[in-house]
Design a protein around this motif. Structure first.
Motif, PDB file in Angstrom:
ATOM      1  N   GLY A  74      14.256 -29.072  16.086  1.00 41.18           N
ATOM      2  CA  GLY A  74      14.413 -30.314  15.342  1.00 41.18           C
ATOM      3  C   GLY A  74      13.529 -30.450  14.127  1.00 41.18           C
ATOM      4  O   GLY A  74      12.619 -31.287  14.111  1.00 41.18           O
ATOM      5  N   PRO A  75      13.752 -29.658  13.081  1.00 45.06           N
ATOM      6  CA  PRO A  75      12.949 -29.830  11.863  1.00 45.06           C
ATOM      7  C   PRO A  75      13.331 -31.121  11.137  1.00 45.06           C
ATOM      8  O   PRO A  75      14.425 -31.668  11.337  1.00 45.06           O
ATOM      9  CB  PRO A  75      13.324 -28.607  11.024  1.00 45.06           C
ATOM     10  CG  PRO A  75      14.718 -28.281  11.462  1.00 45.06           C
ATOM     11  CD  PRO A  75      14.776 -28.618  12.931  1.00 45.06           C
ATOM     12  N   GLY A  76      12.429 -31.589  10.318  1.00 41.47           N
ATOM     13  CA  GLY A  76      12.703 -32.782   9.532  1.00 41.47           C
ATOM     14  C   GLY A  76      11.825 -32.832   8.301  1.00 41.47           C
ATOM     15  O   GLY A  76      10.774 -32.196   8.239  1.00 41.47           O
ATOM     16  N   VAL A  77      12.284 -33.587   7.312  1.00 45.54           N
ATOM     17  CA  VAL A  77      11.528 -33.806   6.078  1.00 45.54           C
ATOM     18  C   VAL A  77      11.557 -35.304   5.774  1.00 45.54           C
ATOM     19  O   VAL A  77      12.624 -35.930   5.823  1.00 45.54           O
ATOM     20  CB  VAL A  77      12.124 -33.031   4.884  1.00 45.54           C
ATOM     21  CG1 VAL A  77      11.462 -33.467   3.573  1.00 45.54           C
ATOM     22  CG2 VAL A  77      11.962 -31.532   5.091  1.00 45.54           C
ATOM     23  N   HIS A  78      10.396 -35.853   5.470  1.00 43.09           N
ATOM     24  CA  HIS A  78      10.295 -37.261   5.089  1.00 43.09           C
ATOM     25  C   HIS A  78       9.672 -37.359   3.699  1.00 43.09           C
ATOM     26  O   HIS A  78       8.606 -36.789   3.446  1.00 43.09           O
ATOM     27  CB  HIS A  78       9.430 -38.026   6.086  1.00 43.09           C
ATOM     28  CG  HIS A  78       9.156 -39.443   5.684  1.00 43.09           C
ATOM     29  ND1 HIS A  78      10.112 -40.432   5.738  1.00 43.09           N
ATOM     30  CD2 HIS A  78       8.030 -40.032   5.189  1.00 43.09           C
ATOM     31  CE1 HIS A  78       9.595 -41.566   5.316  1.00 43.09           C
ATOM     32  NE2 HIS A  78       8.336 -41.357   4.970  1.00 43.09           N
ATOM     33  N   LEU A  79      10.353 -38.064   2.810  1.00 48.75           N
ATOM     34  CA  LEU A  79       9.834 -38.301   1.458  1.00 48.75           C
ATOM     35  C   LEU A  79       9.279 -39.717   1.419  1.00 48.75           C
ATOM     36  O   LEU A  79      10.037 -40.690   1.542  1.00 48.75           O
ATOM     37  CB  LEU A  79      10.952 -38.146   0.416  1.00 48.75           C
ATOM     38  CG  LEU A  79      11.723 -36.824   0.425  1.00 48.75           C
ATOM     39  CD1 LEU A  79      12.805 -36.841  -0.650  1.00 48.75           C
ATOM     40  CD2 LEU A  79      10.777 -35.656   0.224  1.00 48.75           C
ATOM     41  N   PRO A  80       7.961 -39.880   1.292  1.00 48.05           N
ATOM     42  CA  PRO A  80       7.360 -41.215   1.317  1.00 48.05           C
ATOM     43  C   PRO A  80       8.020 -42.159   0.319  1.00 48.05           C
ATOM     44  O   PRO A  80       8.234 -41.820  -0.846  1.00 48.05           O
ATOM     45  CB  PRO A  80       5.896 -40.943   0.944  1.00 48.05           C
ATOM     46  CG  PRO A  80       5.652 -39.534   1.395  1.00 48.05           C
ATOM     47  CD  PRO A  80       6.952 -38.816   1.127  1.00 48.05           C
TER      48      PRO A  80
END
Length: 368
Positions: free
Chosen positions: A328-334
């Motif tokens: 479960g990879p993920g990327v969050h852009l503030p």
């Protein structure tokens, strides 16, 4: 399952004997359930040197969430009201002739450990360590069957939510509805606290649902799972609300999807834990998203939602067949939001078709 639990206890007994312990005391609830079939609240399991005994503070109520103890096990209620089962177990082991007792030190407080020593001063206490947790890593087909049903329930609950009107509803409301739907479809309950994240909150691994309302154009990321007969699965999906996704949303989604696919494809018997993590992580780092990534790409699942193995950069060890894990990879852009895509799979050899995908909800970027 009585024979299965007896075999599991026999394996643990043999390992303890090889390490010089005549008896073992298992106190961690998931480990008690694995070996005994059920784990009533507060119960502990004493193995040997004579009869195996499940010590319970009160009579088992037969609640589905706690499992059903093996009928072959002797069940004792505490002789002292409000007593401590681990202390009584130490006294019982000593009275049975044991000179040593292996205990799960990682599950016991210092105070409980000392109380056991006072109750049975001639009993040598040794550390059982994570022996049972290691024994639990490889699942049998009955365990995998429970995970498969848990995944089916989870897919059903998520699929029904996607057919409903979402705009204007709060994250908290949607999370509660998902958990209700899990139970409606036969789950013991949620496998963990359901996460619903919208807009700038989306894509965060540990986000707790709040009162933010779903808006047009939001990313909506959801992470949930069902518990079925104690076995827990996990799924994570990300969608766009209301309109066609923006260019930056498509680009970010495609990146995370590609990373997740690489992680899934790396699952094979003999693959190093760290190499599975690296397969997914490298793509995200190369795209400039290395800072802020989750510490691991995935982990084992079973009687606990997060158990060994850990698919992380520093993890040591290699995968075996019949090990269920999440990827479960993920990327969050503030300030903008992000994407997380998460599946539960079972490691299978290539001859058997490769990794078995349990969570089936589409990974297409849908506009809801």
């Amino acid at each position: 399952m009585s024979e299965v639990h007896a075999v599991r206890r026999g394996l643990l007994r043999d390992r303890c004997a090889a390490a010089g312990s005549a008896a073992a005391l298992v106190s961690r609830p998931a480990n008690v359930r694995y070996l005994a079939g059920g784990a009533p609240p507060g119960a502990v399991l004493l193995l040997g040197p004579g009869e195996d005994v499940l010590l319970c503070p009160r009579a088992p109520a037969g609640e589905p969430g706690h499992g059903r103890p093996d009928e072959a096990l002797r069940i004792d209620l505490l002789s002292v009201p409000d007593g401590d089962p681990v202390v009584e177990a130490a006294g019982l082991a000593a009275a049975s002739g044991a000179d040593s007792l292996a205990v799960e030190e990682h599950d016991l407080t210092v105070a409980r450990h000392r109380a056991m020593g006072k109750a049975a001063p001639r009993l040598r206490l040794a550390d059982l360590g994570f022996t049972v947790e290691q024994q639990r890593i490889v699942k049998d087909e009955e365990e995998i069957g429970c995970l498969r049903i848990a995944a089916e329930i989870t897919d059903q609950a998520l699929g029904e939510l996607l057919e409903s009107i979402l705009v204007g509803r709060t994250e908290r409301h949607l999370a509660l509805e998902l958990e209700r739907r899990l139970v409606d479809h036969g789950a013991d309950g949620p496998a963990f606290a359901t996460s619903v994240a919208t807009g700038p909150n989306s894509g965060q691994g540990g986000h707790r649902p709040c009162d933010r309302r779903v808006e047009e154009g939001d990313f909506l990321s959801v992470r949930l799972g069902a518990s079925y007969h104690g076995y827990r699965c996990e799924i994570g999906r990300t969608f766009v609300i209301g309109t066609a996704p923006a260019a930056w949303q498509i680009e970010l989604y495609d990146l995370v999807f590609a990373a997740q696919r690489r992680g899934r494809e790396a699952l094979a018997p003999g693959a190093a834990y760290r190499d599975v993590d690296r397969a997914a992580r490298h793509l995200l780092e190369s795209a400039g998203h290395g800072e802020g990534l989750q510490p691991s790409t995935g982990h084992g699942v079973g009687l606990e939602i997060e158990e060994d193995p850990q698919l992380a950069p520093t993890a040591m060890g290699k995968l075996d067949a019949c090990v269920p894990v999440t990827v479960g990879p993920g990327v969050h852009l503030p300030g903008r939001g992000g994407v997380r895509i998460d599946d539960t799979l079972v490691v299978r050899p290539e001859a058997d078709g490769g990794p078995e995908l349990l969570t089936m909800t589409t990974k297409e970027l849908l506009a809801l």
